[in-house]
Scaffold this motif. Structure first.
Motif, PDB file in Angstrom:
ATOM      1  N   LEU A 348       0.702  -1.243  -0.020  1.00 12.66           N
ATOM      2  CA  LEU A 348      -0.303   0.235   0.152  1.00 12.66           C
ATOM      3  C   LEU A 348       1.389   1.297  -0.483  1.00 12.66           C
ATOM      4  O   LEU A 348       1.816   1.162   0.633  1.00 12.66           O
ATOM      5  CB  LEU A 348      -1.056   0.043   0.934  1.00 12.66           C
ATOM      6  N   PRO A 349       0.715   2.372  -0.651  1.00 13.97           N
ATOM      7  CA  PRO A 349       1.485   3.723  -0.828  1.00 13.97           C
ATOM      8  C   PRO A 349       0.308   4.308  -0.090  1.00 13.97           C
ATOM      9  O   PRO A 349      -0.920   4.463   0.433  1.00 13.97           O
ATOM     10  CB  PRO A 349       1.232   4.417  -1.948  1.00 13.97           C
ATOM     11  N   TRP A 350       0.709   5.101   1.040  1.00 14.76           N
ATOM     12  CA  TRP A 350       0.435   6.042   1.844  1.00 14.76           C
ATOM     13  C   TRP A 350       0.929   7.416   1.759  1.00 14.76           C
ATOM     14  O   TRP A 350       2.049   8.042   2.115  1.00 14.76           O
ATOM     15  CB  TRP A 350       0.843   5.594   3.514  1.00 14.76           C
ATOM     16  N   ARG A 351       0.319   8.841   1.783  1.00 12.70           N
ATOM     17  CA  ARG A 351       0.308   9.516   1.484  1.00 12.70           C
ATOM     18  C   ARG A 351      -0.124  10.856   2.428  1.00 12.70           C
ATOM     19  O   ARG A 351      -0.885  10.912   2.545  1.00 12.70           O
ATOM     20  CB  ARG A 351       0.116  10.110  -0.427  1.00 12.70           C
ATOM     21  N   ARG A 352       1.128  12.208   2.648  1.00  8.47           N
ATOM     22  CA  ARG A 352      -0.109  12.998   3.717  1.00  8.47           C
ATOM     23  C   ARG A 352      -0.560  13.634   2.687  1.00  8.47           C
ATOM     24  O   ARG A 352      -0.299  14.134   2.328  1.00  8.47           O
ATOM     25  CB  ARG A 352       1.116  13.315   3.961  1.00  8.47           C
ATOM     26  N   SER A 353      -1.896  14.147   3.351  1.00 16.27           N
ATOM     27  CA  SER A 353      -2.748  14.687   3.031  1.00 16.27           C
ATOM     28  C   SER A 353      -2.104  16.474   2.642  1.00 16.27           C
ATOM     29  O   SER A 353      -1.713  17.212   3.503  1.00 16.27           O
ATOM     30  CB  SER A 353      -4.421  15.724   3.541  1.00 16.27           C
TER      31      SER A 353
END
Length: 465
Positions: A348-353
């Motif tokens: 999974l990729p996680w990216r800060r808003s």
């Protein structure tokens, strides 16, 4: 999309075939009685005739219970002691309701007793098998879905020598296989045969989610009769050959520009083993996960997601982390390895808003470069579901446009077109994947697969939340 027939392996000896034929005949007779009695009830109601309702409704209730029980026996579902005991209680309550003058309640208890008696048993998760499964994944190069056999909640069938295995879960009487077998390829057919035998003993119907094109033959045996499965293409792996990857040419212009924007913004990256993440770094990463608006506590996914992020539960898992000039984490990707490190698969990729544009592309490109210098041969970026809906030569056809609109109706769960447009930048569409299912079960198949992939599930009890 072409649908292909694949006969599933089975063991239908002459005696078993005769018994199944008898059960099917009795089931058909019960259904005919239900239809006939229901039609008579409707006719009596429309003509004003009275006096036959109790008898006809009793026939419907008894036949319904018999049809349900016979259907379970046709599927081969075992009559376990708990099921029989609970069904006996239902029958007793039905008798009491009938004697005390409550026929409707008696019929309901009768039907429920039949349902409970042949209720399908479920599989049991095998977390203790993780070390063996992980070792088999290390011996499975070239399969992007192999690492996801470790996902919590799955059960396993092994070959006699434990050199190969198959991962699955059960739901609503279906045993759903996760991708292809793992481990020694010479033992794959044995594993599949063992799994089919288990399904026949438990009365489970077989589904396979994510079978690769070159493993469809595992589910085919022209010498053995059995129910037929259909092979429906559902998408393609997206696999980058790290030795050949580059960002040269017009086709890679958007990718180059996205990566360059992150360099201009002062983004830097680092790769760490998930098992080496300390408490301070874990807290930073969790803050990014919460900022990304993705559910953190409730996990989803079955055949293409690992789960238990940041737990250190699984060996061979790597994180690539992007920080800005101030040192704040803006995003990170999680990769699982297979083939003793020759293959990396994005979980999974996680990216800060509010993270700078291009962070995901930068993380992917830098992970490919890291893989190339650390002995990996392939990096799987994700799975591209139904790519022909969004970029194939038939994408302008009316039928394809209708399916594309239907796909957008599920954007709340997964934005397929956005995913496709991101993956297209890497020009790495690879092998076709299939779902195998019995055509007669197409509706329950859809419900089971959607539930497994998208319904929230609890992480294991030993994983911190």
């Amino acid at each position: 999309m072409q649908v292909r027939d694949v006969p599933v392996l089975g063991t239908s000896a002459g005696a078993d075939a005769g018994l199944r034929l008898l059960l099917r005949t009795l089931r058909a007779l019960a259904v005919l009685i239900i239809v006939g009695a229901t039609a008579a009830l409707v006719l009596d109601h429309s003509t004003g005739r009275v006096g036959h309702e109790p008898m006809l409704m009793t026939m419907v209730a008894v036949s319904l219970g018999a049809a349900v029980a016979l259907h379970g026996l046709v599927l081969g579902r075992p009559l376990t002691r708990p099921h029989v005991g609970i069904a006996a209680v239902g029958l007793l309550l039905g008798l009491i309701a009938g004697v005390t003058g409550h026929p409707a309640a008696a019929w309901i208890f009768l039907a429920l007793a039949a349902v409970i008696a042949v209720r399908p048993t479920g599989s049991t998760a095998q977390p203790g098998a993780l070390p063996t499964v992980s070792s088999l994944i290390d011996g499975t190069p070239g399969d992007p879905l192999a690492p996801f056999a470790m996902t919590a909640g799955k059960s396993y069938v092994f070959s006699a020598d434990a050199k190969a295995a198959l991962a699955y879960r059960t739901l609503a009487g279906f045993a759903v296989v996760s991708g292809d077998p793992i481990g020694d390829r010479a033992s794959y057919r044995e594993v599949v045969a063992n799994f089919v035998a288990l399904c026949q003993a438990r009365g489970w119907r077989i589904l396979v989610l994510g079978a690769s094109a070159h493993r469809l033959g595992l589910w085919h045996s022209g010498a053995v009769a059995g129910p037929r499965l259909r092979a429906l293409p559902i998408g393609r792996d997206v696999v980058v050959d790290v030795d050949r990857f580059n960002m040269v040419g017009r086709a890679k212009r958007n990718l180059r520009q996205a990566v360059q924007r992150t360099h201009n913004a002062g983004i830097s990256t680092e790769v760490v083993a998930e098992g080496d993440v300390d408490d301070a770094l874990r807290a930073e990463l969790l803050e990014v996960m919460r900022s990304s608006h993705k559910a953190v506590g409730a996990e989803r996914g079955f055949s293409m997601m690992l789960g238990c992020a940041l737990s250190g539960r699984y060996p061979g898992v790597w994180l690539i982390i992007a920080r800005d000039r101030a040192g704040q984490i803006q995003g990170f990707h999680r990769y699982a390895s297979a083939g003793n490190g020759t293959d990396l698969s994005l979980d999974l990729p996680w990216r800060r808003s509010g993270a700078p544009n291009g962070v995901d592309e930068r993380l992917t490109v830098d992970m490919i470069e890291w893989a190339n210098t650390h002995g990996a041969q392939r990096v799987s970026l994700a799975f591209a579901p139904f790519p022909d809906l969004f970029g194939g030569h038939r994408s302008s056809e009316v039928g394809v446009q209708a399916l594309r609109a239907l796909a957008h109706a599920g954007d709340r769960l997964i934005k397929l077109e956005s995913l496709y447009r991101y993956l297209r930048k890497f020009d790495a569409m690879s092998e076709q994947r299939y779902v195998l299912f019995p055509l007669v079960d197409i509706v329950p198949t859809l419900l089971v697969l959607v539930t497994l992939e998208f319904a929230p599930r609890r992480p294991p009890a030993d994983v911190p939340r």
